[in-house]
Design a protein around this motif. Structure first.
Motif, short mmCIF file in Angstrom:
data_model
loop_
_atom_site.label_atom_id
_atom_site.label_comp_id
_atom_site.label_asym_id
_atom_site.label_seq_id
_atom_site.Cartn_x
_atom_site.Cartn_y
_atom_site.Cartn_z
N THR A 8 2.05 9.99 5.18
CA THR A 8 2.82 9.49 5.99
C THR A 8 3.88 8.54 5.02
OG1 THR A 8 1.58 7.83 6.99
CG2 THR A 8 1.72 9.91 8.15
N THR A 36 1.45 6.92 2.22
CA THR A 36 0.18 6.69 2.40
C THR A 36 -0.60 7.36 3.39
OG1 THR A 36 -1.27 4.53 3.01
CG2 THR A 36 0.53 5.15 4.49
N PHE A 37 -1.88 7.12 3.28
CA PHE A 37 -2.88 8.14 4.13
C PHE A 37 -3.70 7.10 4.88
CE2 PHE A 37 -1.86 10.42 0.15
CZ PHE A 37 -1.99 11.49 0.55
N ASP A 38 -3.99 7.74 6.23
CA ASP A 38 -5.05 6.93 7.13
C ASP A 38 -6.22 6.68 6.59
OD1 ASP A 38 -3.03 7.35 9.07
OD2 ASP A 38 -3.83 9.04 9.86
N SER A 39 -6.78 7.45 5.54
CA SER A 39 -7.85 7.29 4.73
C SER A 39 -7.77 7.41 3.37
CB SER A 39 -9.07 8.14 5.46
OG SER A 39 -10.23 7.88 4.60
N LEU A 46 -5.63 15.41 6.02
CA LEU A 46 -4.89 14.48 6.29
C LEU A 46 -3.11 14.67 5.70
CD1 LEU A 46 -6.84 11.40 5.60
CD2 LEU A 46 -6.48 12.62 7.82
N ASN A 64 -4.63 15.19 -2.80
CA ASN A 64 -5.14 15.37 -1.49
C ASN A 64 -6.17 16.38 -1.15
OD1 ASN A 64 -5.35 14.99 1.32
ND2 ASN A 64 -3.39 15.32 1.87
N LYS A 117 0.81 -1.31 -0.11
CA LYS A 117 0.18 0.01 0.00
C LYS A 117 0.99 1.19 -0.15
CE LYS A 117 -3.95 -2.22 2.53
NZ LYS A 117 -4.63 -2.22 3.72
#
Length: 245
Positions: free
Chosen positions: A185, A161-164, A182, A178, A89
């Motif tokens: 990271t 990547t992103f938390d969501s 967010l 984006n 991911k």
């Protein structure tokens, strides 16, 4: 106009949108890193005024957005030193004139200045531009993204990547932007595979089957609306015959 016809029209509008999305999936079956999309719809309850009786609640069909499946496609070996794929991911970060963008498309190349860029000429982020001097020898990209020549590190391909993933919106050129607050990271479990490309995750047979289903559903709604109109016309004719003016 009869409520049935209004509902049918709302359904046809959704089917037309779904047809466009499915056709776009098929058009990108060979696009590197492409993620297939599907239509989301839901009921839209509306209270319709009805002369002489209490208002009637009617459930229309409403567009609730587009879902995107970020499942990883298969990795195909090309052997090209600047073809890279993400195993896991994450997304490559691209620096564009409109700001950072994110992609799974790793078909990179060198621009005239030696920078690693996308096919559209946007620099690949590595904490700055990654500049290659071909006189220093072959390019090696390690699984953690470090770019080196003759044992000397010259940069690192950024994979984030992103938390969501709902934070990402489609932005053209197989890239995402984006639109949220967010912060991306580093992707801890993703590996960069040099000499590979990720295929599209579109399954052609399923998409072709879906196209057939959409067309059949559209025809069924059209037939329903035509039958409803015929019944309405017949009722008006009978009423006129019973109560001639």
């Amino acid at each position: 106009m009869d409520n049935t016809i209004y509902v049918g029209l709302s359904r046809q509008m959704i089917l037309e949108r779904e047809l466009d999305i499915t056709a776009n999936n098929l058009a990108n079956v060979d696009t590197v890193g492409f993620k297939f999309e599907s239509m989301i719809s839901n009921d839209d309850r509306v209270t319709m005024p009805t002369p002489g009786v209490a208002p009637t609640s009617v459930n229309f069909v409403a567009d609730a957005g587009v879902a995107r499946d970020f499942t990883q496609g298969s990795l195909t070996q090309t052997g090209a030193p600047l073809d890279v794929a993400i195993d896991g991911k994450g997304f490559f970060t691209i620096n564009t004139a409109s700001g950072p963008r994110y992609t799974r498309d790793g078909r990179f190349k060198l621009d005239p200045g030696g920078r690693i860029v996308t096919q559209d000429g946007d620099p690949v982020d590595g904490g700055g531009d990654i500049v290659i001097d071909l006189k220093k020898g072959p390019i090696t990209i390690s699984p953690n993204g470090v770019v080196s020549q003759s044992g000397e590190n010259v940069g690192k391909v950024s994979v984030v990547t992103f938390d969501s993933l709902a934070a990402l919106s489609k932005d053209g050129n197989n890239q995402y932007r984006n639109d949220s607050n967010l912060t991306p990271t580093p992707a801890p479990n993703a590996q960069v595979r040099q000499g590979f490309l990720e295929t599209s995750n579109v399954e052609p047979i399923r998409q072709i089957t879906r196209l057939i289903e959409i067309n059949r559903a559209y025809d069924a709604v059209a037939n329903m609306m035509s039958s409803t109109q015929d019944l309405s016309d017949a009722a008006i004719q009978r009423l006129g015959a019973v109560n001639p003016s």
